[in-house]
Design a protein around this motif. Sequence first.
Motif, PDB file in Angstrom:
ATOM      1  N   LEU A 132       1.858  16.271   1.746  1.00  0.00           N
ATOM      2  CA  LEU A 132       2.356  16.614   3.071  1.00  0.00           C
ATOM      3  C   LEU A 132       1.105  17.365   3.578  1.00  0.00           C
ATOM      4  N   MET A 133       0.475  18.090   2.573  1.00  0.00           N
ATOM      5  CA  MET A 133      -0.732  18.995   3.245  1.00  0.00           C
ATOM      6  C   MET A 133      -2.077  18.277   3.457  1.00  0.00           C
ATOM      7  N   VAL A 134      -2.273  17.153   2.988  1.00  0.00           N
ATOM      8  CA  VAL A 134      -3.613  16.432   3.035  1.00  0.00           C
ATOM      9  C   VAL A 134      -3.348  15.101   3.429  1.00  0.00           C
ATOM     10  N   GLU A 135      -4.514  14.414   4.015  1.00  0.00           N
ATOM     11  CA  GLU A 135      -4.265  13.249   4.578  1.00  0.00           C
ATOM     12  C   GLU A 135      -4.499  12.143   3.811  1.00  0.00           C
ATOM     13  N   HIS A 136      -5.358  12.168   2.677  1.00  0.00           N
ATOM     14  CA  HIS A 136      -5.736  10.931   1.831  1.00  0.00           C
ATOM     15  C   HIS A 136      -5.462  11.153   0.673  1.00  0.00           C
ATOM     16  N   ASP A 137      -5.282   9.988  -0.141  1.00  0.00           N
ATOM     17  CA  ASP A 137      -4.712   9.793  -1.371  1.00  0.00           C
ATOM     18  C   ASP A 137      -5.563  10.529  -2.453  1.00  0.00           C
ATOM     19  N   HIS A 138      -6.900  10.363  -2.409  1.00  0.00           N
ATOM     20  CA  HIS A 138      -7.968  10.978  -3.286  1.00  0.00           C
ATOM     21  C   HIS A 138      -7.647  12.619  -3.097  1.00  0.00           C
ATOM     22  N   GLU A 139      -7.264  12.975  -2.026  1.00  0.00           N
ATOM     23  CA  GLU A 139      -7.333  14.536  -1.908  1.00  0.00           C
ATOM     24  C   GLU A 139      -6.029  14.965  -2.497  1.00  0.00           C
TER      25      GLU A 139
ATOM     26  N   LEU B  66     -10.668   4.956 -10.599  1.00  0.00           N
ATOM     27  CA  LEU B  66      -9.473   5.256 -11.266  1.00  0.00           C
ATOM     28  C   LEU B  66      -8.437   4.142 -11.071  1.00  0.00           C
ATOM     29  N   CYS B  67      -8.270   3.989  -9.939  1.00  0.00           N
ATOM     30  CA  CYS B  67      -7.342   3.128  -9.354  1.00  0.00           C
ATOM     31  C   CYS B  67      -7.651   1.663  -9.804  1.00  0.00           C
ATOM     32  N   GLU B  68      -8.970   1.357  -9.635  1.00  0.00           N
ATOM     33  CA  GLU B  68      -9.462   0.005 -10.254  1.00  0.00           C
ATOM     34  C   GLU B  68      -9.077  -0.040 -11.639  1.00  0.00           C
ATOM     35  N   MET B  69      -9.540   0.818 -12.545  1.00  0.00           N
ATOM     36  CA  MET B  69      -9.256   0.831 -13.855  1.00  0.00           C
ATOM     37  C   MET B  69      -7.718   0.924 -14.348  1.00  0.00           C
ATOM     38  N   TYR B  70      -6.760   1.346 -13.423  1.00  0.00           N
ATOM     39  CA  TYR B  70      -5.675   1.434 -13.703  1.00  0.00           C
ATOM     40  C   TYR B  70      -4.992  -0.034 -13.573  1.00  0.00           C
TER      41      TYR B  70
ATOM     42  N   LEU C 101       2.983   7.961  -3.058  1.00  0.00           N
ATOM     43  CA  LEU C 101       3.242   8.813  -4.096  1.00  0.00           C
ATOM     44  C   LEU C 101       3.444   8.335  -5.497  1.00  0.00           C
ATOM     45  N   GLU C 102       4.124   7.157  -5.528  1.00  0.00           N
ATOM     46  CA  GLU C 102       4.336   6.650  -6.791  1.00  0.00           C
ATOM     47  C   GLU C 102       3.266   6.118  -7.613  1.00  0.00           C
ATOM     48  N   LYS C 103       2.333   5.840  -6.866  1.00  0.00           N
ATOM     49  CA  LYS C 103       0.810   5.646  -7.099  1.00  0.00           C
ATOM     50  C   LYS C 103       0.173   6.605  -7.885  1.00  0.00           C
ATOM     51  N   ILE C 104       0.160   7.614  -7.139  1.00  0.00           N
ATOM     52  CA  ILE C 104      -0.512   8.851  -7.328  1.00  0.00           C
ATOM     53  C   ILE C 104       0.133   9.472  -8.889  1.00  0.00           C
ATOM     54  N   LEU C 105       1.349   9.469  -8.864  1.00  0.00           N
ATOM     55  CA  LEU C 105       1.902  10.005  -9.855  1.00  0.00           C
ATOM     56  C   LEU C 105       1.579   9.020 -11.359  1.00  0.00           C
ATOM     57  N   LEU C 106       1.679   7.620 -11.073  1.00  0.00           N
ATOM     58  CA  LEU C 106       1.416   6.879 -12.343  1.00  0.00           C
ATOM     59  C   LEU C 106      -0.033   7.000 -12.743  1.00  0.00           C
ATOM     60  N   LEU C 107      -1.038   7.265 -11.818  1.00  0.00           N
ATOM     61  CA  LEU C 107      -2.334   7.131 -12.015  1.00  0.00           C
ATOM     62  C   LEU C 107      -2.518   8.704 -12.682  1.00  0.00           C
ATOM     63  N   SER C 108      -1.740   9.658 -11.989  1.00  0.00           N
ATOM     64  CA  SER C 108      -2.161  10.934 -13.150  1.00  0.00           C
ATOM     65  C   SER C 108      -1.322  10.912 -14.288  1.00  0.00           C
ATOM     66  N   TYR C 109      -0.487  10.210 -14.615  1.00  0.00           N
ATOM     67  CA  TYR C 109       0.235  10.085 -15.982  1.00  0.00           C
ATOM     68  C   TYR C 109      -0.791   9.456 -16.907  1.00  0.00           C
ATOM     69  N   VAL C 110      -1.392   8.336 -16.378  1.00  0.00           N
ATOM     70  CA  VAL C 110      -2.183   7.534 -17.215  1.00  0.00           C
ATOM     71  C   VAL C 110      -3.593   8.180 -17.547  1.00  0.00           C
ATOM     72  N   CYS C 111      -3.980   8.965 -16.479  1.00  0.00           N
ATOM     73  CA  CYS C 111      -5.261   9.535 -16.683  1.00  0.00           C
ATOM     74  C   CYS C 111      -5.183  11.007 -17.193  1.00  0.00           C
ATOM     75  N   ASN C 112      -4.169  11.698 -17.065  1.00  0.00           N
ATOM     76  CA  ASN C 112      -4.101  13.158 -17.581  1.00  0.00           C
ATOM     77  C   ASN C 112      -3.291  13.205 -18.803  1.00  0.00           C
ATOM     78  N   THR C 113      -4.213  13.452 -19.956  1.00  0.00           N
ATOM     79  CA  THR C 113      -3.442  13.331 -21.041  1.00  0.00           C
ATOM     80  C   THR C 113      -2.961  14.622 -21.475  1.00  0.00           C
ATOM     81  N   GLN C 114      -3.390  15.598 -20.879  1.00  0.00           N
ATOM     82  CA  GLN C 114      -2.633  17.031 -20.968  1.00  0.00           C
ATOM     83  C   GLN C 114      -1.312  17.105 -20.501  1.00  0.00           C
TER      84      GLN C 114
END
Length: 300
Positions: free
Chosen positions: A138-145, A61-65, A109-122
């Motif tokens: 804060l809870m998990v270690e990796h971005d994919h998590e 998904l990151c590569e697609m973005y 954090l910004e990258k995850i939010l942008l990716l979520s915006y692009v990928c989550n149409t709902q």
Amino acid sequence: MTTLSPENSLSARWSASFILGLHPFVRTEAWKFLTGYYSWQSSQDERLTVDSTRRKNYEALCEMYEKIQPLLENLHRNFMETRNNIAYDIQKLYDKDHLGNVLIDKKRLEKILLLSYVCNTQAEYQQGFHEMVMLFQLMVEHDHETFWLFQFFLQKTEHSCVINIGVGKNLDMLNDLIDFLDPMFAEHLRGKGAGTVRSLFLWFCFCFQRAFKSFEDVWRLWEVLLTGKPCRNFQVLVAYSMLQMVREQVLQESMTRDDIILACNNLIDLDADVLISAACLIYAELIQRDAPQPLKDFFL
């Protein structure tokens, strides 16, 4: 003597933890089961495979973005506006603890939010998502998590915090609940303006995270929401319980609509267990009375 399999042992430990709250040591792993990131019936080897797959999917998904980002920038005005909103919201986040230690990585954090915006149409980006995703980071270690936990959390809670999906329904049911359980207060609130209760939409958009004294309390409530216990749409019972905290003040001081909203917004530093217990008592009262069918369908 009954022998528990590893999977049943995990479920048993979670059942006990539900009563007392999850210990921080097990929270990260338990959340992956609660959200559906992992299946409750999965083996350890299967979970390793699932995690690897989710990591690869996130990277894809990151590569697609990266490939479509120039197109989005040139052709989609909403993308540029949303990106600016995300950057602005993240900039306002206080990212250090009381000792000055950095808690989060704002760029990630910004990258995850942008990716979520692009990928989550709902669930389009809205104010509050930045604080929610921060708590997952804060809870998990990796971005994919972080990314997948956020997506699964939205799904598991039936998008109840998404303003164009669940928030309006929550507010309608909150109104109906006040009408049924506390008609005198309902009439008083209506006298202050039809939109008084609907003005509490930020409670749902932020999933109550600004009402608590610690991240632990926020996670505690969210864990209850994820279980679907004691009922569906427990968040509306939580909101009703919070509104009851200002009830006497509202009635005695004959507060204006704006004052009521201010009093509600000033409900901070709450204890999650106290609020959850209050909401459970409301649920017990609800099932003992002959509730209207829309309320039964919503909660029961």
